[in-house]
Design a protein around this motif. Structure first.
Motif, PDB file in Angstrom:
ATOM      1  N   UNK A  64       1.647  25.751  17.491  1.00  0.00           N
ATOM      2  CA  UNK A  64       1.390  26.133  16.101  1.00  0.00           C
ATOM      3  C   UNK A  64       0.023  25.290  15.840  1.00  0.00           C
ATOM      4  N   UNK A  65      -0.265  26.064  15.042  1.00  0.00           N
ATOM      5  CA  UNK A  65      -1.800  24.733  14.733  1.00  0.00           C
ATOM      6  C   UNK A  65      -1.945  24.433  13.395  1.00  0.00           C
ATOM      7  N   UNK A  66      -1.876  23.150  12.441  1.00  0.00           N
ATOM      8  CA  UNK A  66      -1.673  23.545  10.782  1.00  0.00           C
ATOM      9  C   UNK A  66      -2.555  23.446  10.622  1.00  0.00           C
ATOM     10  N   UNK A  67      -4.024  22.665  10.883  1.00  0.00           N
ATOM     11  CA  UNK A  67      -5.351  22.325  10.079  1.00  0.00           C
ATOM     12  C   UNK A  67      -6.348  22.594  11.193  1.00  0.00           C
ATOM     13  N   UNK A  68      -7.707  22.448  10.521  1.00  0.00           N
ATOM     14  CA  UNK A  68      -8.670  23.437  11.036  1.00  0.00           C
ATOM     15  C   UNK A  68      -8.870  22.314  12.213  1.00  0.00           C
ATOM     16  N   UNK A  69      -8.678  20.766  12.081  1.00  0.00           N
ATOM     17  CA  UNK A  69      -8.763  19.901  13.449  1.00  0.00           C
ATOM     18  C   UNK A  69      -7.729  19.995  14.794  1.00  0.00           C
ATOM     19  N   UNK A  70      -7.022  20.710  13.519  1.00  0.00           N
ATOM     20  CA  UNK A  70      -5.973  21.063  15.840  1.00  0.00           C
ATOM     21  C   UNK A  70      -6.828  22.688  15.804  1.00  0.00           C
ATOM     22  N   UNK A  71      -6.809  23.200  14.585  1.00  0.00           N
ATOM     23  CA  UNK A  71      -7.688  24.330  15.479  1.00  0.00           C
ATOM     24  C   UNK A  71      -8.884  24.093  16.665  1.00  0.00           C
ATOM     25  N   UNK A  72      -9.353  23.032  16.400  1.00  0.00           N
ATOM     26  CA  UNK A  72     -10.727  22.760  16.997  1.00  0.00           C
ATOM     27  C   UNK A  72     -10.392  21.867  18.618  1.00  0.00           C
ATOM     28  N   UNK A  73      -8.960  21.758  18.500  1.00  0.00           N
ATOM     29  CA  UNK A  73      -8.865  20.315  19.158  1.00  0.00           C
ATOM     30  C   UNK A  73      -8.141  21.519  20.523  1.00  0.00           C
ATOM     31  N   UNK A  74      -7.507  22.563  19.710  1.00  0.00           N
ATOM     32  CA  UNK A  74      -6.842  23.427  20.326  1.00  0.00           C
ATOM     33  C   UNK A  74      -7.663  24.293  21.320  1.00  0.00           C
ATOM     34  N   UNK A  75      -9.042  24.952  20.814  1.00  0.00           N
ATOM     35  CA  UNK A  75     -10.450  25.349  21.282  1.00  0.00           C
ATOM     36  C   UNK A  75     -11.265  24.623  22.474  1.00  0.00           C
ATOM     37  N   UNK A  76     -11.225  23.699  21.751  1.00  0.00           N
ATOM     38  CA  UNK A  76     -12.089  22.763  23.644  1.00  0.00           C
ATOM     39  C   UNK A  76     -10.965  22.399  24.104  1.00  0.00           C
ATOM     40  N   UNK A  77      -9.835  22.284  24.120  1.00  0.00           N
ATOM     41  CA  UNK A  77      -8.657  21.330  25.376  1.00  0.00           C
ATOM     42  C   UNK A  77      -8.186  23.127  25.990  1.00  0.00           C
ATOM     43  N   UNK A  78      -8.806  24.400  25.456  1.00  0.00           N
ATOM     44  CA  UNK A  78      -8.730  25.505  26.572  1.00  0.00           C
ATOM     45  C   UNK A  78     -10.450  25.772  26.502  1.00  0.00           C
ATOM     46  N   UNK A  79     -11.544  25.342  26.561  1.00  0.00           N
ATOM     47  CA  UNK A  79     -12.614  24.660  27.213  1.00  0.00           C
ATOM     48  C   UNK A  79     -12.821  24.341  27.511  1.00  0.00           C
ATOM     49  N   UNK A  80     -11.666  23.273  28.115  1.00  0.00           N
ATOM     50  CA  UNK A  80     -11.873  22.772  28.791  1.00  0.00           C
ATOM     51  C   UNK A  80     -10.658  22.716  30.022  1.00  0.00           C
ATOM     52  N   UNK A  81      -9.976  23.025  30.030  1.00  0.00           N
ATOM     53  CA  UNK A  81      -9.132  23.212  31.659  1.00  0.00           C
ATOM     54  C   UNK A  81     -10.242  24.924  32.203  1.00  0.00           C
ATOM     55  N   UNK A  82     -10.175  24.421  33.223  1.00  0.00           N
ATOM     56  CA  UNK A  82     -10.616  25.484  34.405  1.00  0.00           C
ATOM     57  C   UNK A  82     -10.107  27.132  34.034  1.00  0.00           C
ATOM     58  N   UNK A  83      -8.767  27.164  33.970  1.00  0.00           N
ATOM     59  CA  UNK A  83      -8.398  27.904  34.018  1.00  0.00           C
ATOM     60  C   UNK A  83      -8.089  28.721  33.071  1.00  0.00           C
ATOM     61  N   UNK A  84      -8.366  28.163  31.651  1.00  0.00           N
ATOM     62  CA  UNK A  84      -8.500  29.004  30.310  1.00  0.00           C
ATOM     63  C   UNK A  84      -9.789  29.765  30.374  1.00  0.00           C
ATOM     64  N   UNK A  85     -11.031  28.409  30.758  1.00  0.00           N
ATOM     65  CA  UNK A  85     -12.068  28.342  30.286  1.00  0.00           C
ATOM     66  C   UNK A  85     -12.963  29.799  30.048  1.00  0.00           C
ATOM     67  N   UNK A  86     -12.585  30.638  31.175  1.00  0.00           N
ATOM     68  CA  UNK A  86     -13.425  32.061  31.004  1.00  0.00           C
ATOM     69  C   UNK A  86     -12.616  32.988  30.255  1.00  0.00           C
ATOM     70  N   UNK A  87     -10.836  33.146  30.009  1.00  0.00           N
ATOM     71  CA  UNK A  87     -11.079  33.870  28.942  1.00  0.00           C
ATOM     72  C   UNK A  87     -11.588  32.995  27.517  1.00  0.00           C
ATOM     73  N   UNK A  88     -11.834  32.400  27.446  1.00  0.00           N
ATOM     74  CA  UNK A  88     -12.261  32.001  25.642  1.00  0.00           C
ATOM     75  C   UNK A  88     -13.262  31.743  26.310  1.00  0.00           C
ATOM     76  N   UNK A  89     -14.257  31.534  26.604  1.00  0.00           N
ATOM     77  CA  UNK A  89     -16.158  31.843  26.791  1.00  0.00           C
ATOM     78  C   UNK A  89     -16.272  32.827  27.478  1.00  0.00           C
ATOM     79  N   UNK A  90     -15.812  33.624  28.555  1.00  0.00           N
ATOM     80  CA  UNK A  90     -16.365  34.152  29.536  1.00  0.00           C
ATOM     81  C   UNK A  90     -16.806  33.523  30.707  1.00  0.00           C
ATOM     82  N   UNK A  91     -16.625  34.422  31.460  1.00  0.00           N
ATOM     83  CA  UNK A  91     -16.627  33.859  32.957  1.00  0.00           C
ATOM     84  C   UNK A  91     -18.090  33.941  33.236  1.00  0.00           C
ATOM     85  N   UNK A  92     -19.312  34.284  32.602  1.00  0.00           N
ATOM     86  CA  UNK A  92     -21.068  34.110  33.091  1.00  0.00           C
ATOM     87  C   UNK A  92     -21.512  32.865  32.231  1.00  0.00           C
ATOM     88  N   UNK A  93     -20.580  32.051  31.849  1.00  0.00           N
ATOM     89  CA  UNK A  93     -21.431  31.246  30.720  1.00  0.00           C
ATOM     90  C   UNK A  93     -21.062  29.673  31.793  1.00  0.00           C
TER      91      UNK A  93
END
Length: 582
Positions: A321-350
């Motif tokens: 659960x994300x309750x603020x815009x800052x929480x949402x941003x932090x969650x997105x950045x966390x997923x992009x920094x994770x090698x396992x989830x980065x491809x799902x969020x940003x696409x594999x060719x990036x």
């Protein structure tokens, strides 16, 4: 028809000059002794033809000169002034043709009498008689009303207005609001005006927050000026004001200082932000579109729209659960920094560098957009800007927002309004959008989500009843397709370098020079019906332009105001008396 054009034109002021070439489109007239012609005067003359009806030629004075006839050297002026050298002062005026009846383009005959056009002759010379619906814009130099053809404003034959001029001097916003007032109050649009809406973005101070308050400085001469234009002098009767929530205020109080009541907060919930794919408008600078991380923007926006679920005012993504815009941003950045989830969020060719560039930009938006994208105010209503459910005039205050947040609000609001009009599939009711600093939102170079929306409005808005009234300091820096799609072009005081740009080619040379000297309230208006831009002065605003001018509005126009509330308890609009438009 020819006789009508010359019938009772006014006093004779001169004769067509014989020492300068006269053409069907331009000629010079010698001014009679004891008479005068000034720039913008309207004149008319007649050319007799064998075996045909006479041709009547009307035009506007675009240059005036005076010289000594009989002088040979520059120093002769002193001898002439002393009376020792005979000479005569002669004035002459250049006339640019505005109408020829019948349309037989022949030059006027040297020596033909030239008359000052007055009354019906003036109206015909300026094509006002051909305008079935005339919107008053102001007074000409002769003190007689000047009109705008409503067909070129409401989309019947054209649409959109472009207003250019120096900030703080050209009174661009004042003219835009006066034009709206004239549209709504003149009765020219009939029932369409009653249902028409206006969306105004306030970007400088709090001057536009008091449109529903009569101007306390309104005097009898100003009322008389409005009456001469066929208008009642007063405030806008139906206005709704939106402002962003204050920074750090969990209750969502609107961030305004001078108007404490009758203002609603606007914001977007986290759920709306994700479901409506608003992330691209966080990256709304034209320079952003040149970066490779834009592909990450759209990939993340699609992921949020697919997986974010509403949860207690915020959103839930993958059980988090994300309750603020800052929480949402932090969650997105966390997923992009994770090698396992980065491809799902940003696409594999990036590449990782592109992802990091996106993440840095996104993190930087937390401070600017945190108060606009909320997870703690979901139950508050209203919070959405929807002109269809608002007052006749909706003012969206942006002046307290940083640049990135301003772009976000403008882009998302225009997107939602245009999409609503598209779904409605009809041009009625009309929606007038007043946007200052157009060169910031739709620059000539680059691309951005806001620019694409504005281009859509400029090119397709006419058919959907969305009319853009754009203002900018420099039309040369605005996307060319937006400027060229504007049927009405207005110029106030110009910077000398800007005046030389080809975007102002519709101005005759003399008017370009005059635009460098134009005082506040003087505008040059070009419209398709009339081949020469008309110089006019519009009256001082009858509505308050700052809190110090605000009289008490009619009670029915105030929303959320109790009988005991004092709407003027706090004084200080963020603007000074130096900003007075006239």
């Amino acid at each position: 028809m020819t006789d009508d054009l010359l019938d009772g034109p006014g006093e004779a002021v001169g004769r067509v000059l014989g020492t300068a070439d006269a053409t069907p489109l331009t000629f010079w007239t010698a001014v009679s002794p004891g008479s005068y012609l000034q720039l913008d005067d309207v004149v008319v003359t007649r050319r007799e033809l064998p075996d045909r009806e006479p041709v009547t030629i009307a035009g506007v004075v675009t240059q005036v000169r005076a010289r000594h006839e009989g002088a040979q050297f520059d120093s002769d002026v002193f001898a002439i002034a002393d009376g020792t050298l005979p000479a005569q002062v002669q004035e002459a005026a250049e006339v640019t043709t505005t109408r020829v009846d019948p349309e037989l383009y022949v030059p006027p005959t040297p020596g033909a009498a030239v008359f000052r056009a007055e009354g019906d002759a003036r109206a015909r010379a300026l094509h006002f008689d051909r305008m079935e619906r005339r919107i008053p814009m102001g007074m000409g130099r002769d003190g007689v009303p000047v009109y705008l053809n409503a067909d070129f404003l409401d989309g019947t034959r054209g649409a959109h207005v472009s207003i250019s001029g120096i900030s703080g001097v050209a009174t661009k916003t004042s003219f835009a609001t006066f034009l709206l007032y004239s549209v709504f109050r003149s009765g020219v649009l009939g029932g369409d005006a009653v249902n028409a809406k206006a969306l105004i973005f306030n970007v400088k101070g709090e001057d536009l927050l008091f449109l529903d308050h009569p101007n306390a400085r309104l005097d009898d001469p100003t009322r008389a000026a409005y009456a001469k234009l066929g208008l009642d002098a007063g405030a806008f009767p139906d206005v709704r004001v939106y402002a962003p929530p204050r920074v750090g205020d969990s209750s969502g109080t609107p961030d305004v200082s001078s108007r404490l009541t009758g203002v609603d907060s606007f914001y977007w919930t986290l759920s709306e932000f994700c479901a409506d794919r608003l992330l691209p408008y966080v990256f709304a600078d034209a320079d952003d579109e040149r970066q490779q991380y834009t592909m990450v923007v759209h990939s993340v926006a699609a992921h949020l729209a697919r997986y974010a679920q509403p949860a207690d005012g915020g959103v839930s993504i993958d059980g988090v659960r994300l309750g603020s815009y800052a929480d949402l941003v932090d969650h997105v950045v966390e997923q992009l920094n994770d090698d396992e989830t980065r491809g799902d969020w940003a696409g594999g060719a990036v590449g990782l560098g592109t992802v990091n560039a996106f993440a840095r930009r996104l993190i930087g938006s937390k401070k600017d957009l945190g108060r606009l994208i909320r997870g703690d105010l979901a139950t508050r209503r209203p919070h959405s800007i929807n002109t269809a459910e608002s007052a006749q005039v909706t003012v969206v205050d942006l002046h307290n927002l940083p640049d990135r947040a301003q772009r976000f609000v403008v882009g998302v609001t225009l997107k939602s309004e245009f999409e609503r009009k598209e779904k409605a599939g009809t041009a009625k009711p009309l929606l007038f959008v007043v946007l200052d600093e157009l060169n910031k939102y739709a620059p000539r170079e680059g691309s951005s989500p806001i620019k694409e929306v504005l281009l859509d409005i400029a090119e397709r808005g006419r058919s959907l009843g969305v009319i853009l009234v754009g203002a900018q300091q420099t039309a040369s820096e605005v996307e060319r397709r937006i400027v060229t799609n504007s049927a009405i072009r207005v110029v106030g005081r110009l910077d000398p370098a800007e005046a030389s740009r080809p975007e102002y080619g519709f101005l005759p040379p003399a008017q370009r020079q005059r635009a460098l000297l134009a005082k506040p309230g003087t505008m040059f208006v070009n419209q398709p019906d009339i081949p020469v831009p008309l110089c006019l002065e519009f009256p001082f605003p009858a509505w308050a332009t700052r809190v110090s001018e605000a009289g008490r509005p009619p009670s029915q126009t105030l929303r959320s105001i109790t009988q005991s509330a004092d709407p003027f308890a706090v004084v200080g609009s963020g603007s000074s008396d130096d900003d007075i438009p006239f």
